[in-house]
Design a protein around this motif. Structure first.
Motif, mmCIF file in Angstrom:
data_model
loop_
_atom_site.group_PDB
_atom_site.id
_atom_site.type_symbol
_atom_site.label_atom_id
_atom_site.label_comp_id
_atom_site.label_asym_id
_atom_site.label_seq_id
_atom_site.Cartn_x
_atom_site.Cartn_y
_atom_site.Cartn_z
ATOM 1 N N LEU A 120 0.833 -1.207 0.000
ATOM 2 C CA LEU A 120 0.000 0.000 0.000
ATOM 3 C C LEU A 120 0.865 1.254 0.000
ATOM 4 O O LEU A 120 0.576 2.219 -0.708
ATOM 5 C CB LEU A 120 -0.928 -0.017 1.226
ATOM 6 C CG LEU A 120 -1.839 1.193 1.374
ATOM 7 C CD1 LEU A 120 -2.777 1.347 0.176
ATOM 8 C CD2 LEU A 120 -2.656 1.107 2.667
ATOM 9 N N ASP A 156 10.682 3.701 5.598
ATOM 10 C CA ASP A 156 10.305 2.300 5.812
ATOM 11 C C ASP A 156 11.125 1.779 6.998
ATOM 12 O O ASP A 156 11.123 2.415 8.055
ATOM 13 C CB ASP A 156 10.544 1.511 4.517
ATOM 14 C CG ASP A 156 9.619 0.307 4.401
ATOM 15 O OD1 ASP A 156 8.412 0.499 4.211
ATOM 16 O OD2 ASP A 156 10.100 -0.825 4.526
ATOM 17 N N ASP A 161 12.423 2.891 12.448
ATOM 18 C CA ASP A 161 11.759 1.726 13.031
ATOM 19 C C ASP A 161 10.590 2.173 13.919
ATOM 20 O O ASP A 161 10.801 2.854 14.927
ATOM 21 C CB ASP A 161 12.817 0.959 13.845
ATOM 22 C CG ASP A 161 12.278 -0.345 14.411
ATOM 23 O OD1 ASP A 161 11.048 -0.548 14.397
ATOM 24 O OD2 ASP A 161 13.102 -1.149 14.879
ATOM 25 N N THR A 200 2.269 -8.150 8.571
ATOM 26 C CA THR A 200 1.111 -8.594 7.798
ATOM 27 C C THR A 200 1.104 -10.101 7.472
ATOM 28 O O THR A 200 0.213 -10.563 6.764
ATOM 29 C CB THR A 200 1.004 -7.797 6.478
ATOM 30 O OG1 THR A 200 2.242 -7.904 5.781
ATOM 31 C CG2 THR A 200 0.694 -6.342 6.732
ATOM 32 N N TYR A 221 -2.677 -11.914 14.535
ATOM 33 C CA TYR A 221 -2.633 -10.736 13.654
ATOM 34 C C TYR A 221 -3.796 -9.796 13.969
ATOM 35 O O TYR A 221 -3.604 -8.608 14.228
ATOM 36 C CB TYR A 221 -2.654 -11.191 12.190
ATOM 37 C CG TYR A 221 -2.856 -10.067 11.199
ATOM 38 C CD1 TYR A 221 -1.847 -9.151 10.947
ATOM 39 C CD2 TYR A 221 -4.070 -9.928 10.512
ATOM 40 C CE1 TYR A 221 -2.032 -8.111 10.029
ATOM 41 C CE2 TYR A 221 -4.263 -8.905 9.596
ATOM 42 C CZ TYR A 221 -3.242 -7.995 9.358
ATOM 43 O OH TYR A 221 -3.441 -6.966 8.460
ATOM 44 N N LYS A 224 -3.716 -6.053 15.681
ATOM 45 C CA LYS A 224 -4.203 -4.906 14.907
ATOM 46 C C LYS A 224 -5.288 -4.159 15.692
ATOM 47 O O LYS A 224 -5.344 -2.937 15.677
ATOM 48 C CB LYS A 224 -4.747 -5.361 13.545
ATOM 49 C CG LYS A 224 -3.708 -5.809 12.554
ATOM 50 C CD LYS A 224 -2.749 -4.712 12.102
ATOM 51 C CE LYS A 224 -3.379 -3.714 11.165
ATOM 52 N NZ LYS A 224 -2.378 -2.725 10.668
HETATM 53 N N1 NAP Z 1 -2.379 -7.121 2.710
HETATM 54 C C1 NAP Z 1 -3.664 -7.277 3.018
HETATM 55 O O1 NAP Z 1 -4.384 -8.139 2.468
HETATM 56 C C2 NAP Z 1 -4.296 -6.375 4.054
HETATM 57 C C3 NAP Z 1 -5.654 -6.563 4.354
HETATM 58 C C4 NAP Z 1 -6.243 -5.737 5.303
HETATM 59 C C5 NAP Z 1 -5.496 -4.746 5.912
HETATM 60 N N2 NAP Z 1 -4.178 -4.600 5.616
HETATM 61 C C6 NAP Z 1 -3.420 -3.541 6.302
HETATM 62 O O2 NAP Z 1 -2.993 -2.609 5.332
HETATM 63 C C7 NAP Z 1 -1.751 -2.029 5.723
HETATM 64 C C8 NAP Z 1 -0.754 -2.128 4.587
HETATM 65 O O3 NAP Z 1 -0.572 -3.501 4.275
HETATM 66 P P1 NAP Z 1 0.470 -3.981 3.157
HETATM 67 O O4 NAP Z 1 -0.073 -5.250 2.610
HETATM 68 O O5 NAP Z 1 0.821 -2.840 2.261
HETATM 69 O O6 NAP Z 1 1.718 -4.333 4.096
HETATM 70 P P2 NAP Z 1 3.205 -4.721 3.676
HETATM 71 O O7 NAP Z 1 3.317 -4.840 2.204
HETATM 72 O O8 NAP Z 1 3.588 -5.875 4.537
HETATM 73 O O9 NAP Z 1 4.021 -3.422 4.096
HETATM 74 C C9 NAP Z 1 4.370 -3.127 5.414
HETATM 75 C C10 NAP Z 1 5.639 -2.293 5.363
HETATM 76 O O10 NAP Z 1 6.059 -2.006 6.712
HETATM 77 C C11 NAP Z 1 7.466 -2.160 6.754
HETATM 78 N N3 NAP Z 1 7.935 -2.410 8.106
HETATM 79 C C12 NAP Z 1 8.051 -3.617 8.739
HETATM 80 N N4 NAP Z 1 8.567 -3.449 9.962
HETATM 81 C C13 NAP Z 1 8.788 -2.112 10.111
HETATM 82 C C14 NAP Z 1 9.316 -1.322 11.161
HETATM 83 N N5 NAP Z 1 9.717 -1.871 12.335
HETATM 84 N N6 NAP Z 1 9.405 0.013 11.004
HETATM 85 C C15 NAP Z 1 9.021 0.582 9.843
HETATM 86 N N7 NAP Z 1 8.496 -0.108 8.804
HETATM 87 C C16 NAP Z 1 8.392 -1.447 8.942
HETATM 88 C C17 NAP Z 1 7.706 -3.364 5.865
HETATM 89 O O11 NAP Z 1 9.067 -3.468 5.509
HETATM 90 P P3 NAP Z 1 9.638 -4.945 5.116
HETATM 91 O O12 NAP Z 1 8.746 -5.465 4.056
HETATM 92 O O13 NAP Z 1 11.019 -4.653 4.644
HETATM 93 O O14 NAP Z 1 9.563 -5.756 6.370
HETATM 94 C C18 NAP Z 1 6.798 -3.023 4.682
HETATM 95 O O15 NAP Z 1 7.457 -2.174 3.752
HETATM 96 C C19 NAP Z 1 -1.342 -2.756 7.005
HETATM 97 O O16 NAP Z 1 -1.735 -1.987 8.107
HETATM 98 C C20 NAP Z 1 -2.157 -4.031 6.988
HETATM 99 O O17 NAP Z 1 -2.404 -4.519 8.284
HETATM 100 C C21 NAP Z 1 -3.564 -5.386 4.696
#
Ligand code: NAP
Length: 314
Positions: free
Chosen positions: A22, A41, A45, A72, A143, A147
């Motif tokens: 996202l 990112d 942290d 996630t 999870y 959340k």
């Molecule tokens: N994906 C789904 O189907 C889904 C569904 C419902 C809601 N959501 C929510 O939507 C939001 C975005 O999801 P997404 O799928 O885009 O997630 P994502 O692709 O997993 O992205 C999360 C980002 O956070 C970074 N991150 C991890 N640990 C961190 C830290 N300690 N400090 C700073 N950044 C850190 C990750 O880096 P690394 O990748 O390098 O670890 C990654 O770039 C989340 O809140 C998720 O709960 C997602």
């Protein structure tokens, strides 16, 4: 660091988690809209309050903080509960405290997994209806639990917060159901997909545009009320129906060339470490009315997404 300031005007936004699925989509939408933002990112942290504060001091003040960072990996979370909690609950707590202190507005992303997936029944005879923002959360796994804890920390930490719960997210910049299906459909001649979990897919691009609309409204002095909002694409389906459509359109658009049979199965037949909500449909009335928007149907968004990735290796 993915810092980017565009044309020197517009709201000053800090996009946290800018390298995720996202977050990357949102970076693009901000850039296209000419909105000034800086993205971070892992280098800032979120589990370390001091790193967040240092960054805000050096690069702020920010009028908007958008938190897309999260843990996630739903299955793995069951074995990494402490890490998952640090990212999904402690991180948002630090971010909200900072927003509360510095005066910025926080947009935090949450999930349908805060609900137990049994659905809410109302009417006579009782009928299942989509989850509303004020329905009681009751997460069934680590999870979802973390959340939900994150949501509460956000609301405790600042009065100026939007929490947007979304579901079944897919897009160009991360591993997700659509790209996984396309990959498997290229490699296999049959694929079993669960038919007893129902929800609404969400194209990350559409959600990014909605987040941008929240910010634009605030900047125009027409901020919508703070609090929790639900957003996904319109309409609801099972994962099996979603996979069927991905296959059919993937074939029509030339993204898939081989044959693959998509077979329905039940959650019990599908090996998984964690129980997933059976019914994740979100009621989006509050968001639609607040922003005055029409939400794209899931199949139209899928079509647009597939056309974008056609010809790539996604
Ligand atoms: N994906 C789904 O189907 C889904 C569904 C419902 C809601 N959501 C929510 O939507 C939001 C975005 O999801 P997404 O799928 O885009 O997630 P994502 O692709 O997993 O992205 C999360 C980002 O956070 C970074 N991150 C991890 N640990 C961190 C830290 N300690 N400090 C700073 N950044 C850190 C990750 O880096 P690394 O990748 O390098 O670890 C990654 O770039 C989340 O809140 C998720 O709960 C997602």
């Amino acid at each position: 660091m993915a810092g980017f300031f565009c044309r020197g005007y517009g709201p000053v936004i800090w996009l946290i988690g800018s390298g995720g699925m996202l977050g990357t989509e949102l970076s693009r939408v901000f850039a296209e809209a000419g909105m000034a933002y800086t993205g971070t990112d892992l280098e800032v942290d979120i589990t370390q309050g001091a790193s967040l504060e240092d960054f805000a001091e050096q690069r702020g003040p920010f009028r908007w903080i958008v938190n897309c960072a999260a843990y996630t990996a739903v299955d793995k979370a069951e074995e990494e509960a402490a890490l998952c909690r640090r990212l999904n609950a402690d991180g948002p707590a630090h971010i909200a405290a900072l927003a509360g202190k510095t005066g910025g507005t926080l947009i935090h992303i949450s999930t349908d997994y805060v609900f137990n997936g049994k659905g809410i029944y109302s009417g006579d005879p009782p009928e299942r209806r989509p989850y509303r923002e004020d329905d009681p959360p009751d997460p069934i796994g680590i999870y979802g639990r973390t959340k939900w804890e994150g949501e509460r920390k956000v609301l405790e930490g600042t009065e100026r917060a939007y929490i947007i719960r979304t579901a079944w997210l897919y897009g160009r910049y991360g591993k997700n159901f659509v790209t996984t299906m396309l990959d498997l459909m290229r490699k296999r001649d049959r694929l079993s997909v669960v038919r007893d979990q129902r929800g609404s897919p969400t194209w990350a691009r559409n959600l990014a545009e909605v987040i941008t609309a929240f910010i634009a409204r605030g900047e125009e002095g027409r901020a919508v009320p703070y609090g929790i909002y639900h957003y996904s694409n319109q309409g609801d389906i099972s994962w099996f129906e979603f996979a069927q459509r991905i296959y059919a359109r993937g074939r029509d658009l030339g993204i898939l060339t081989g044959d693959c049979r998509v077979i329905p199965c039940t959650s019990d037949e599908y090996p998984s470490r964690v129980k997933r909500p059976g019914y994740s449909v979100l009621d989006k009335t509050r968001l639609k009315e607040a922003l005055g928007i029409t939400i794209p149907e899931w199949d139209r968004s899928l079509e647009a997404f597939l056309k974008i990735i056609r010809g790539t290796d996604a």
